[in-house]
Design a protein around this motif. Structure first.
Motif, PDB file in Angstrom:
ATOM      1  N   UNK A  33      48.885  31.673  36.965  1.00 11.57           N
ATOM      2  CA  UNK A  33      49.600  30.494  37.452  1.00 11.57           C
ATOM      3  C   UNK A  33      49.026  30.027  38.791  1.00 11.57           C
ATOM      4  N   UNK A  34      48.770  30.961  39.703  1.00  6.09           N
ATOM      5  CA  UNK A  34      48.227  30.593  41.015  1.00  6.09           C
ATOM      6  C   UNK A  34      46.703  30.446  41.006  1.00  6.09           C
ATOM      7  N   UNK A  35      46.062  30.883  39.920  1.00  7.16           N
ATOM      8  CA  UNK A  35      44.615  30.742  39.833  1.00  7.16           C
ATOM      9  C   UNK A  35      43.851  31.681  40.757  1.00  7.16           C
ATOM     10  N   UNK A  36      44.361  32.906  40.943  1.00  5.08           N
ATOM     11  CA  UNK A  36      43.700  33.891  41.796  1.00  5.08           C
ATOM     12  C   UNK A  36      43.409  35.134  40.970  1.00  5.08           C
ATOM     13  N   UNK A  37      42.496  35.963  41.470  1.00  5.57           N
ATOM     14  CA  UNK A  37      42.154  37.204  40.787  1.00  5.57           C
ATOM     15  C   UNK A  37      43.152  38.291  41.145  1.00  5.57           C
ATOM     16  N   UNK A  38      43.094  39.408  40.407  1.00  9.63           N
ATOM     17  CA  UNK A  38      44.018  40.514  40.660  1.00  9.63           C
ATOM     18  C   UNK A  38      43.712  41.248  41.954  1.00  9.63           C
ATOM     19  N   UNK A  39      42.534  41.053  42.484  1.00 16.05           N
ATOM     20  CA  UNK A  39      42.165  41.696  43.758  1.00 16.05           C
ATOM     21  C   UNK A  39      42.311  40.739  44.942  1.00 16.05           C
ATOM     22  N   UNK A  40      42.964  39.613  44.730  1.00 16.78           N
ATOM     23  CA  UNK A  40      43.093  38.616  45.805  1.00 16.78           C
ATOM     24  C   UNK A  40      43.958  39.155  46.936  1.00 16.78           C
ATOM     25  N   UNK A  78      56.516  34.356  44.611  1.00 19.34           N
ATOM     26  CA  UNK A  78      57.541  35.326  44.988  1.00 19.34           C
ATOM     27  C   UNK A  78      57.152  36.740  44.548  1.00 19.34           C
ATOM     28  N   UNK A  79      56.521  36.863  43.398  1.00 22.73           N
ATOM     29  CA  UNK A  79      56.107  38.183  42.903  1.00 22.73           C
ATOM     30  C   UNK A  79      54.899  38.698  43.669  1.00 22.73           C
ATOM     31  N   UNK A  80      53.880  37.867  43.837  1.00 21.23           N
ATOM     32  CA  UNK A  80      52.625  38.337  44.425  1.00 21.23           C
ATOM     33  C   UNK A  80      52.704  38.469  45.940  1.00 21.23           C
TER      34      UNK A  80
END
Length: 773
Positions: A33-40, A78-80
């Protein structure tokens, strides 16, 4: 018939809609949704959120699906933005908590508590037979009685915390919290938390002893001390409450930098050291409870394998990072003494593993209690326990005799023989009893084999004839003695009565006295102001009445003297103060409804240095009133701001600051996005977007509850006339309007401040405070 078919079709449609909602929820990916990687990083996540929020805000984007898209963006952020929720999502595909359910639970809890507190009646009057019959069977097995609590629960609280519920018949709030209580009991009991239930109608003595004067009440018990739970009864709050009961220094965070020091502490602490390797950033509650239960025997450490500074220790001990691993180290830090690894570790498995490795290979006898455990008294012929004791001198480094004794103990691990050592200089009476007469043993290591016969100190023993040097011949002689002892227990021919060992690790007298005094004061404070406050009210009333009679006249006289001195000040000082050019005004007593604490207004600038202390970590109940200004309007607005808020400086809960619009415009605009009605978001394609004038805005920021109230100045007649006279040229400085129109922006600020203190202003809540770059 047609009505029945129509009803079935509606039911089918509702079920279909619910299934589609569940599938859409399962397909939700906050990273996508935010268009970022899991290591962001958090900075990248925040940047992506701000960009998408501006783009998809419903007030700016007229796309039909903009509102749903904006909700998804907010939920993903809110989650990330929360490390715990992000970790839960990464591991389990779910954030781990249902905020809507928690909010409903808290609202219901408030309504039931409000209803319960407004009706006072004697519950014992309503003891009908069916009340006891309908009592929940889950609570039945946890019911506590006074003698059971005093004799068993309190001593056991030094090994594990207890969660105790106070309930009664005809308690509506008790019925309301019952589902949450069952769920929490099932979870926490499996982790090792003790559970107790006290029925106030039948155990009035115990309820009074615990200090519970209302039902339902939930309290925690640890180390014999009681703590009350005051938050909403939800699963997460109760879990955090139990975790808060535990001491904060139970588990040490271990990394590449400190793991050698941590594992090398076995010699000074005389304990094995435990290391848990796991992927969770926070220490698991099960591990903390285990550390509390065995804190007297082992030292516990935790390694977060996802941390960048843990690669060396993970590689050193060949750890599988995909499953929790527990290592136990004894005298050798290069190789663990025992290992256990499993994806879902249970309490019983961990307890069995810890008990098997409770002591060092050659533990040092530091107290009489440890001597009883390592060298128990002979109970029967089949339960013989022999202790091989090394009497040696204390040394900072391991001596050769001790290393040889340790290697011998490692090679002879038998259930009937325990290897220990004693520092002769610390336990002189104990050592002199086992040493043979003669000067040739002075200052040297000696090995003795003993068996305890009773708790009074009577032992039979055999001491090696020559000092222990650790040579192969010494090992061979000791091995021969042990073989002979198995065949003939009468081989231990000498007999003696050993004195009690002194506790080497006990704190000195002064520290023990300070600890006892602090605990006594704390217990008195709790008993007076919390547990037995109803019984103490007459005494407290008498004390305060006496204090008022004795010192009331003196205090009033002191205030009157200070007022007389203030009124008798020569007018020259006031004139000098006005001429000094300071922006902090002084007022007479009649112009203020409350006497300010200072003769001036202390206004500090809100910068990246003061941002955390003045806003993010502001104490509960405190607010920071921030004036927005520019470099050109700073002097005039600060003077007017000080005049308007001076009468409110008597409140210690209000702090006053100003924010430079030239430096932190982006921070202010981000904040105003959450106040749509009061400050609409400017269109990002507006050519005058960066020239919008926010000078004169005032924000009351509540850092703890994360909301703010907004004062938006209204244009006065003088300001509008000045603006028409000067034209609407954008490039001119705002001070060109004159000082009077600028000061007029804050003309109604005092009325707004009064509404702020009344709590009648609209509040705008935000998910988290943005950084002040």
């Amino acid at each position: 018939m047609e009505v029945k078919k129509l009803s079935i079709s509606w039911q089918f449609l509702i079920v279909l809609v619910l299934i589609l909602q569940i599938l859409s929820a399962l397909d939700f990916d906050p990273y996508r949704v935010l268009g970022v990687s899991r290591t962001a990083s958090q900075a990248d996540i925040k940047k992506a959120y701000k960009k998408l929020a501006r783009e998809w805000h419903p007030d700016k984007n007229k796309d039909p699906g903009a509102e749903d898209k904006f909700i998804q963006i907010s939920k993903a952020y809110e989650i990330l933005s929360n490390e715990e929720k992000r970790s839960n999502y990464d591991h389990y595909g779910d954030a781990g908590e249902n905020q809507g359910y928690q909010k409903q639970q808290q609202q219901r809890e408030y309504r039931f508590r409000h209803f319960h507190e407004n009706f006072y009646f004697d519950e014992s009057f309503f003891h009908f037979p069916f009340n006891s019959e309908r009592r929940d069977s889950v609570d039945e097995k946890y019911l506590l009685h006074f003698s059971h609590y005093v004799n068993e629960v309190v001593p056991d609280s030094f090994k594990k915390p207890y969660l105790i519920k106070i309930t009664s018949d005809w308690c509506f709030s008790c019925i309301h919290i019952e589902p949450v209580w069952k769920e929490v009991v099932q979870e926490l009991e499996g982790l090792g938390v003790g559970i107790g239930v006290v029925h106030a109608g039948y155990e009035r003595r115990l309820a009074h002893h615990l200090g519970a004067h209302s039902t339902p009440s939930i309290l925690g018990l640890i180390n014999g001390r009681i703590s009350f739970f005051h938050n909403a009864v939800v699963r997460e709050n109760l879990r955090q409450f139990v975790e808060s009961l535990l001491p904060g220094n139970l588990v040490e965070k271990v990394t590449n930098k400190n793991y050698v020091r941590f594992l090398s502490g076995w010699q000074q602490e005389n304990k094995p050291h435990v290391l848990l390797f796991d992927q969770m950033p926070a220490v698991p509650l099960l591990y903390k409870l285990t550390a509390f239960a065995y804190k007297d025997y082992l030292s516990f450490g935790y390694v977060y394998v996802g941390l960048r500074g843990a690669e060396e220790i993970t590689r050193q001990y060949n750890i599988n990072v995909y499953a929790p691993t527990i290592l136990i180290f004894k005298e050798h830090i290069n190789k663990p003494a025992d290992v256990i690894q499993a994806r879902g570790m249970k309490k019983q498995v961990i307890d069995d593993f810890i008990i098997q490795n409770k002591y060092l290979l050659a533990a040092r006898l530091t107290s009489q209690k440890l001597f009883h455990e390592l060298c128990p008294v002979k109970r029967s012929h089949r339960q013989r326990k022999y202790c091989v004791v090394l009497l040696t001198a204390e040394a900072t480094k391991l001596s050769k005799p001790f290393e040889a004794f340790l290697s011998f103990a490692l090679a002879n691990t038998q259930d009937t023989v325990r290897f220990v050592h004693v520092y002769s200089n610390r336990q002189q009476e104990f050592a002199n009893t086992l040493l043979p007469d003669g000067d040739r043993f002075q200052g040297k290591s000696v090995v003795s084999i003993l068996e305890r016969r009773n708790t009074a100190g009577r032992v039979v023993y055999k001491t090696l004839e020559d000092p222990w040097t650790g040579s192969e011949s010494d090992k061979f002689i000791l091995l021969g003695y042990l073989d002979q002892l198995r065949k003939d227990p009468a081989f231990l021919s000498s007999e003696a009565v050993l004195p009690d060992l002194t506790d080497e690790l006990a704190p000195v007298f002064l520290l023990r006295w300070l600890y006892s005094a602090s605990e006594y004061i704390s217990d008195c404070w709790d008993s007076i102001f919390h547990n037995n406050w109803r019984e103490m009210m007459p005494l407290l009333s008498l004390i305060f009445s006496a204090l008022f009679i004795l010192f009331g006249t003196v205090i009033m006289q002191a205030f009157s003297d200070s007022n007389d001195e203030r009124e008798s000040n020569p007018p020259g000082k006031e004139e000098a103060h006005e001429k000094s050019g300071k922006t902090e005004p002084t007022f007479s007593k009649e112009s203020s409804s409350k006497i300010p604490k200072k003769g001036f207004v202390e206004v500090t600038e809100l910068t990246d240095v003061t941002y955390t202390s003045n806003l993010v970590r502001l104490r509960p109940g405190h607010m920071n009133v921030v004036l927005i200004l520019s470099n050109s309007t700073k002097t005039s607005l600060l003077q007017k701001f000080a005049l308007e808020v001076y009468t409110f400086t008597g409140s210690s809960c209000l702090h006053f600051s100003f924010l430079s619009l030239d430096k932190h415009r982006e921070w202010l605009e981000y904040l105003l996005e959450f106040a749509q009605d009061a400050a609409p978001i400017p269109n990002q394609y507006d050519k005058h977007f960066m020239e919008r004038d926010y000078t004169g805005y005032v924000l009351a920021l509540n850092g703890h509850k994360k909301y703010f109230c907004l004062f938006k100045p209204h244009k006065t007649v003088e300001e509008e006339e000045a603006a028409m006279a000067l034209g609407e040229s954008r490039g001119k400085s705002s001070c060109g309007l004159g000082s009077r129109p600028i000061k007029g922006k804050l003309s109604k600020l005092s009325l707004w401040m009064e509404r702020l203190l009344e709590g009648s202003l609209q509040r705008f809540y935000i998910p988290s405070w943005p950084e002040l770059d």
